[in-house]
Scaffold this motif. Structure first.
Motif, PDB file in Angstrom:
ATOM      1  N   ALA A  16       0.829  -1.203   0.000  1.00  0.00           N
ATOM      2  CA  ALA A  16       0.000   0.000   0.000  1.00  0.00           C
ATOM      3  C   ALA A  16       0.867   1.259   0.000  1.00  0.00           C
ATOM      4  N   TYR A  17       1.957   1.218   0.765  1.00  0.00           N
ATOM      5  CA  TYR A  17       2.864   2.373   0.827  1.00  0.00           C
ATOM      6  C   TYR A  17       3.500   2.651  -0.527  1.00  0.00           C
ATOM      7  N   LEU A  18       4.011   1.622  -1.189  1.00  0.00           N
ATOM      8  CA  LEU A  18       4.660   1.825  -2.481  1.00  0.00           C
ATOM      9  C   LEU A  18       3.672   2.363  -3.518  1.00  0.00           C
ATOM     10  N   LEU A  19       2.467   1.841  -3.533  1.00  0.00           N
ATOM     11  CA  LEU A  19       1.458   2.346  -4.468  1.00  0.00           C
ATOM     12  C   LEU A  19       1.146   3.812  -4.178  1.00  0.00           C
ATOM     13  N   THR A  20       1.072   4.159  -2.891  1.00  0.00           N
ATOM     14  CA  THR A  20       0.718   5.531  -2.511  1.00  0.00           C
ATOM     15  C   THR A  20       1.831   6.506  -2.844  1.00  0.00           C
ATOM     16  N   ILE A  21       3.065   6.159  -2.495  1.00  0.00           N
ATOM     17  CA  ILE A  21       4.146   7.129  -2.710  1.00  0.00           C
ATOM     18  C   ILE A  21       4.431   7.326  -4.197  1.00  0.00           C
ATOM     19  N   TRP A  22       4.317   6.246  -4.991  1.00  0.00           N
ATOM     20  CA  TRP A  22       4.531   6.423  -6.429  1.00  0.00           C
ATOM     21  C   TRP A  22       3.380   7.206  -7.059  1.00  0.00           C
ATOM     22  N   TRP A  23       2.160   7.040  -6.559  1.00  0.00           N
ATOM     23  CA  TRP A  23       1.049   7.874  -7.042  1.00  0.00           C
ATOM     24  C   TRP A  23       1.331   9.336  -6.733  1.00  0.00           C
ATOM     25  N   LEU A  24       1.814   9.610  -5.509  1.00  0.00           N
ATOM     26  CA  LEU A  24       2.098  10.982  -5.107  1.00  0.00           C
ATOM     27  C   LEU A  24       3.171  11.600  -5.991  1.00  0.00           C
ATOM     28  N   VAL A  25       4.243  10.861  -6.238  1.00  0.00           N
ATOM     29  CA  VAL A  25       5.330  11.373  -7.089  1.00  0.00           C
ATOM     30  C   VAL A  25       4.825  11.625  -8.506  1.00  0.00           C
ATOM     31  N   SER A  26       4.013  10.715  -9.030  1.00  0.00           N
ATOM     32  CA  SER A  26       3.492  10.901 -10.389  1.00  0.00           C
ATOM     33  C   SER A  26       2.553  12.093 -10.447  1.00  0.00           C
ATOM     34  N   ALA A  27       1.767  12.306  -9.387  1.00  0.00           N
ATOM     35  CA  ALA A  27       0.879  13.478  -9.353  1.00  0.00           C
ATOM     36  C   ALA A  27       1.693  14.767  -9.321  1.00  0.00           C
ATOM     37  N   MET A  28       2.773  14.780  -8.555  1.00  0.00           N
ATOM     38  CA  MET A  28       3.654  15.953  -8.516  1.00  0.00           C
ATOM     39  C   MET A  28       4.243  16.223  -9.893  1.00  0.00           C
ATOM     40  N   ALA A  29       4.669  15.168 -10.576  1.00  0.00           N
ATOM     41  CA  ALA A  29       5.285  15.334 -11.897  1.00  0.00           C
ATOM     42  C   ALA A  29       4.257  15.801 -12.930  1.00  0.00           C
ATOM     43  N   ARG A  30       3.065  15.212 -12.908  1.00  0.00           N
ATOM     44  CA  ARG A  30       2.037  15.567 -13.890  1.00  0.00           C
ATOM     45  C   ARG A  30       1.596  17.018 -13.757  1.00  0.00           C
ATOM     46  N   ARG A  31       1.553  17.509 -12.537  1.00  0.00           N
ATOM     47  CA  ARG A  31       0.995  18.841 -12.290  1.00  0.00           C
ATOM     48  C   ARG A  31       2.061  19.896 -12.037  1.00  0.00           C
ATOM     49  N   ARG A  32       3.314  19.595 -12.352  1.00  0.00           N
ATOM     50  CA  ARG A  32       4.381  20.543 -12.014  1.00  0.00           C
ATOM     51  C   ARG A  32       4.240  21.872 -12.746  1.00  0.00           C
ATOM     52  N   THR A  33       3.630  21.873 -13.930  1.00  0.00           N
ATOM     53  CA  THR A  33       3.475  23.134 -14.672  1.00  0.00           C
ATOM     54  C   THR A  33       2.352  24.002 -14.115  1.00  0.00           C
ATOM     55  N   ALA A  43       8.805  23.313  -5.044  1.00  0.00           N
ATOM     56  CA  ALA A  43       8.042  22.153  -5.498  1.00  0.00           C
ATOM     57  C   ALA A  43       8.925  21.175  -6.266  1.00  0.00           C
ATOM     58  N   GLY A  44       9.815  21.691  -7.106  1.00  0.00           N
ATOM     59  CA  GLY A  44      10.710  20.818  -7.857  1.00  0.00           C
ATOM     60  C   GLY A  44      11.630  20.030  -6.940  1.00  0.00           C
ATOM     61  N   LEU A  45      12.143  20.686  -5.912  1.00  0.00           N
ATOM     62  CA  LEU A  45      13.015  19.993  -4.956  1.00  0.00           C
ATOM     63  C   LEU A  45      12.248  18.923  -4.178  1.00  0.00           C
ATOM     64  N   VAL A  46      11.026  19.259  -3.767  1.00  0.00           N
ATOM     65  CA  VAL A  46      10.199  18.275  -3.057  1.00  0.00           C
ATOM     66  C   VAL A  46       9.914  17.071  -3.944  1.00  0.00           C
ATOM     67  N   MET A  47       9.588  17.329  -5.214  1.00  0.00           N
ATOM     68  CA  MET A  47       9.287  16.228  -6.125  1.00  0.00           C
ATOM     69  C   MET A  47      10.476  15.288  -6.270  1.00  0.00           C
ATOM     70  N   TRP A  48      11.672  15.829  -6.449  1.00  0.00           N
ATOM     71  CA  TRP A  48      12.847  14.987  -6.595  1.00  0.00           C
ATOM     72  C   TRP A  48      13.180  14.267  -5.292  1.00  0.00           C
ATOM     73  N   ALA A 227       3.155  18.792   1.691  1.00  0.00           N
ATOM     74  CA  ALA A 227       3.860  19.598   0.694  1.00  0.00           C
ATOM     75  C   ALA A 227       3.048  19.688  -0.598  1.00  0.00           C
ATOM     76  N   TYR A 228       2.455  18.571  -1.008  1.00  0.00           N
ATOM     77  CA  TYR A 228       1.646  18.557  -2.233  1.00  0.00           C
ATOM     78  C   TYR A 228       0.441  19.485  -2.097  1.00  0.00           C
ATOM     79  N   ARG A 229      -0.215  19.408  -0.965  1.00  0.00           N
ATOM     80  CA  ARG A 229      -1.391  20.260  -0.731  1.00  0.00           C
ATOM     81  C   ARG A 229      -1.015  21.741  -0.730  1.00  0.00           C
ATOM     82  N   GLU A 230       0.134  22.045  -0.156  1.00  0.00           N
ATOM     83  CA  GLU A 230       0.563  23.447  -0.060  1.00  0.00           C
ATOM     84  C   GLU A 230       1.064  24.004  -1.386  1.00  0.00           C
TER      85      GLU A 230
END
Length: 241
Positions: A16-33, A43-48, A227-230
Motif C-alpha cells: 500500500a505504501y509503495l502504491l501511494t508514494i509512487w502515485w504521489l510522485v506521479s501526481a507531482m510530476a504531472r501537475r508541475r506546470t 516544489a521541484g526539490l520536493v518532487m525529486w 507539501a503537495y497540498r501546499e
C-alpha cells in the motif's frame, strides 16, 4: 503478535505504501506546470526528494515483500561478487536515497524561507558526506537481513544529526513566518525519528520493534501530502519573505 500476523501486516502495508508514494510522485510530476511561479523551485526539490525516497524504498520494502514471497528474509543475491540478502540490498539502497532526501529537504528549507547557507547548514552537508563514507565500510555487513551493531549506530548517527538539523531549521523559520504547513512538516520529521531511533538501537535484541517503521513511514507520507497540498493544490500561498 505472532510471526505470521506480523509478516502479513508488513506485506500489506509495504504494498500500500509503495502504491501511494509512487502515485504521489506521479501526481507531482504531472501537475508541475500548474504550480505557482513563486513555489516552483521548492516544489521541484520536493518532487525529486520524494522520487528518490520512492526509488530507494522500492528496493527496501519491495525486496522485503519479495523475500517473504520466496520464503526467507535471508534469501540472497550477488553484489560485486559477494553474497548479500535481498533485504540487505534494499536497506543499502534506501540508506543512500534517504540521505539525499534530507539534503534536498535542506535545499527546500533554503528556498521556502529565502535563507542562505551558513556554517550550520554546511556542517549538515558534511554530515551527509560522512554518512556516505561510513556506509562503504565492509563492517556494515549489508548481506545481513538485520543490521549489525555497532555499525548500525555508526552509520545512522549522521542521519539522525542531518534529519534533526533539517527539522530544527524548518521548525524555527516556520514558526517565525507562521507557516503552518512547514511547521507540521518539521513536526512530522521529529515523529519519524521518534519511531526510527528505537529501531536503530534495539531491533537486534527485540525484532518486533521493527514495526515502528510503519508509523515512521506514515510520517513521510504525511510530509509528502502536506507539501503537495501546499505547493500544488493551494497556489495562493507564497514562500515567506
Amino acid at each position: 503478535m505472532s510471526e505470521t500476523v506480523r509478516m502479513w501486516l508488513e506485506i500489506v502495508f509495504n504494498v500500500a505504501y509503495l502504491l501511494t508514494i509512487w502515485w504521489l510522485v506521479s501526481a507531482m510530476a504531472r501537475r508541475r506546470t500548474t504550480v505557482a511561479p513563486g513555489d516552483r523551485a521548492a516544489a521541484g526539490l520536493v518532487m525529486w526528494a520524494f522520487a528518490l525516497l520512492a526509488l530507494g524504498d522500492t528496493g527496501h520494502v519491495g525486496f522485503r515483500v519479495l523475500a517473504y514471497a520466496l520464503g526467507d528474509l535471508k534469501i540472497g543475491a550477488n553484489l560485486l561478487w559477494r553474497s548479500a540478502s535481498l533485504v540487505g540490498l534494499g536497506a543499502l539502497a534506501t540508506a543512500f536515497t534517504v540521505t539525499i532526501f534530507y539534503v534536498l529537504m535542506l535545499a527546500v528549507w533554503r528556498v521556502r524561507f529565502d535563507r542562505r547557507y551558513g556554517w550550520f547548514e554546511y556542517l549538515l552537508f558534511a554530515v551527509a558526506v560522512a554518512r556516505g563514507v561510513l556506509m562503504l565500510f565492509p563492517a556494515n555487513e549489508w548481506e545481513r537481513a538485520i543490521p549489525p551493531q555497532p555499525w548500525s549506530t555508526y552509520r545512522n548517527l549522521p542521519l539522525m544529526l542531518l534529519g534533526l538539523g533539517v527539522a530544527f531549521l524548518i521548525l524555527r523559520d516556520a514558526r517565525e513566518a507562521r507557516d503552518r504547513t512547514f511547521l507540521w512538516i518539521g513536526m512530522m520529521i521529529l515523529v519519524s525519528y521518534a519511531c526510527y531511533i528505537p529501531v536503530i538501537f534495539f531491533v537486534q535484541r527485540v525484532p518486533n520493534i521493527g514495526m515502528l517503521m510503519i508509523p515512521k513511514t506514515m510520517a513521510y507520507l504525511v510530509i509528502g501530502f502536506l507539501a503537495y497540498r501546499e505547493l500544488w493544490e493551494f497556489q495562493k500561498n507564497k514562500p515567506p519573505k
